[in-house]
Each structure stands twice: as C-alpha cells, then as structure tokens.
Design a protein around this motif. Structure first.
Motif, PDB file in Angstrom:
ATOM      1  N   TYR A   1       0.871   4.229  -2.665  1.00  0.00           N
ATOM      2  CA  TYR A   1       0.657   5.637  -2.318  1.00  0.00           C
ATOM      3  C   TYR A   1       1.791   6.511  -2.856  1.00  0.00           C
ATOM      4  CZ  TYR A   1      -2.892   3.912   0.956  1.00  0.00           C
ATOM      5  OH  TYR A   1      -3.986   3.308   1.508  1.00  0.00           O
TER       6      TYR A   1
ATOM      7  N   LYS B   1       0.837  -1.200   0.000  1.00  0.00           N
ATOM      8  CA  LYS B   1       0.000   0.000   0.000  1.00  0.00           C
ATOM      9  C   LYS B   1       0.872   1.249   0.000  1.00  0.00           C
ATOM     10  CE  LYS B   1      -4.300  -1.655   2.113  1.00  0.00           C
ATOM     11  NZ  LYS B   1      -5.173  -1.589   3.323  1.00  0.00           N
ATOM     12  N   CYS B   2       1.934   1.233   0.808  1.00  0.00           N
ATOM     13  CA  CYS B   2       2.863   2.367   0.840  1.00  0.00           C
ATOM     14  C   CYS B   2       3.510   2.574  -0.529  1.00  0.00           C
ATOM     15  CB  CYS B   2       3.937   2.148   1.899  1.00  0.00           C
ATOM     16  SG  CYS B   2       3.343   2.273   3.600  1.00  0.00           S
TER      17      CYS B   2
END
Length: 209
Positions: A104, A100-101
C-alpha cells in the motif's frame, strides 16, 4: 465443556510449530511469493542498469515499471495456489498484513511521485529508491522476527542501513551514480529474499531427513 488451558510448555510448542509451518510455506517451491518479487526486482534492476549505462537514454527508466506490471499478476496467481494448500497460521496472517502495508505504501508513493513529476519535480522519483531500501527492508526484518530467522533479519537491517546511507549521501550532495547505487540495490534484495529462502529451504530439508 470448558476450553483446555495450555501449559507454558504446550504454548511454546504450539508457537514453535506455527513458526515451522510458516517457514515451510516460505520454502515451498510454489509458494515463494517473496522470492518471486526478489528475483523480479533484481532482474529488472540489472536490465535497467545495463540499458541506461550503455545507451544513457533516460527513457529506459520505464523498465522499472516491469516490477508492478509483472509482479502483481504473478502475486495473485501464487497467492491463489497458496490458499488451495489449506488453512493459514496466525503468523501467516501477520506476515501477509506486513507485506500488504508495504504494498500500500508503494502504491501511495508512486501516485505521489507522479503528481510531483506533473508539478515539475521529476527528482521526486528518488523517493521510490528510498522506499525500496527502507520500507521493504523493514518488512523483511519483521519477517525475520516473526519466523525467528536471522537471515531475513540481517537482510532487512542491511537494506535499512543502506537506505539511510543513500539518504545521507543525497543530503550531502554526493552523486547517486548508477554504477554503485543499483549494485547495492541488487545486493539488498539478494540478502532480503533470495538468501533467506535458500537457507530456510536447506534447514527444512535437513530436518526431514
């Protein structure tokens, strides 16, 4: 009732079980989110390379946008299928957090590149290349550490070093030609996603026999 305290041996067995369970999720045919991204990136890179090399038309750079346009909906579908399979392990949660990081960062960097282009600096899009090698490579390397899978770790580290090599070439004003940058890009994604999934799948099949 008091909670039972695990012995060191039981703790190690629990961790090993979690790692094995996570590996099975990665290798399962309908849960290969990372493999989907790997294949999508490789096919898109090969298409962009072929079109740009034969036509020399810079408009074909828009082919790269097929990655988020196809990948995000496919990711949502595959993630929904995975959640139907049952509860996630702690390693699943940590691994998802890492990726997810990575996602993002991709969104933020894309917005920054659009802004830079509007300000008259189209070369800022090179940052997306650096991101793909270094940030994605870091995500793959962390996955290798979590799963105790050397193939993921090797692929991630290879991509990180390749990314820094490209940055050094850029700083030294060595031309970043499609003829060698894109094949290196494709090789990195093969080593980060396709090869590890194949190796893990073979290991699990061997264990179940």
């Amino acid at each position: 009732m008091e909670d039972k305290k695990l012995t060191p041996q039981e703790s190690m067995e629990l961790i090993a079980s979690m790692i094995q369970n996570t590996k099975r999720r990665v290798a399962s045919p309908d849960l290969r989110i990372s493999v989907m991204w790997g294949v999508l990136v490789i096919v898109t890179a090969a298409a962009a390379w072929a079109l740009l090399s034969t036509t020399h038309n810079p408009w074909y750079n828009f082919v790269w946008f097929a990655i988020p346009l196809i990948g995000i909906p496919a990711n949502i579908i595959l993630k929904g299928n995975r959640e139907k399979r049952g509860a996630k392990t702690y390693l699943d949660t940590v691994s998802e957090g890492v990726w997810k990081c990575v996602g993002y960062i991709a969104i933020g960097l894309t917005i920054a590149c659009f802004i830079a282009q509007e300000c008259g600096y189209p070369s800022a899009w090179l940052a997306m290349f650096y991101y793909a090698f270094i940030v994605v490579g870091f995500g793959a390397a962390v996955s290798g550490l979590l799963l105790r899978e050397n193939s993921y770790l090797f692929g991630g580290l290879f991509s990180i070093f390749a990314g820094f090599a490209i940055i050094i070439c850029s700083l030294c004003q060595v031309p970043l030609l499609y003829s060698w940058v894109v094949p290196l890009y494709i090789l990195c994604f093969l080593l980060m996603f396709i090869v590890p999934a194949f190796i893990i799948s073979r290991k699990i099949k061997a264990e179940t026999k």
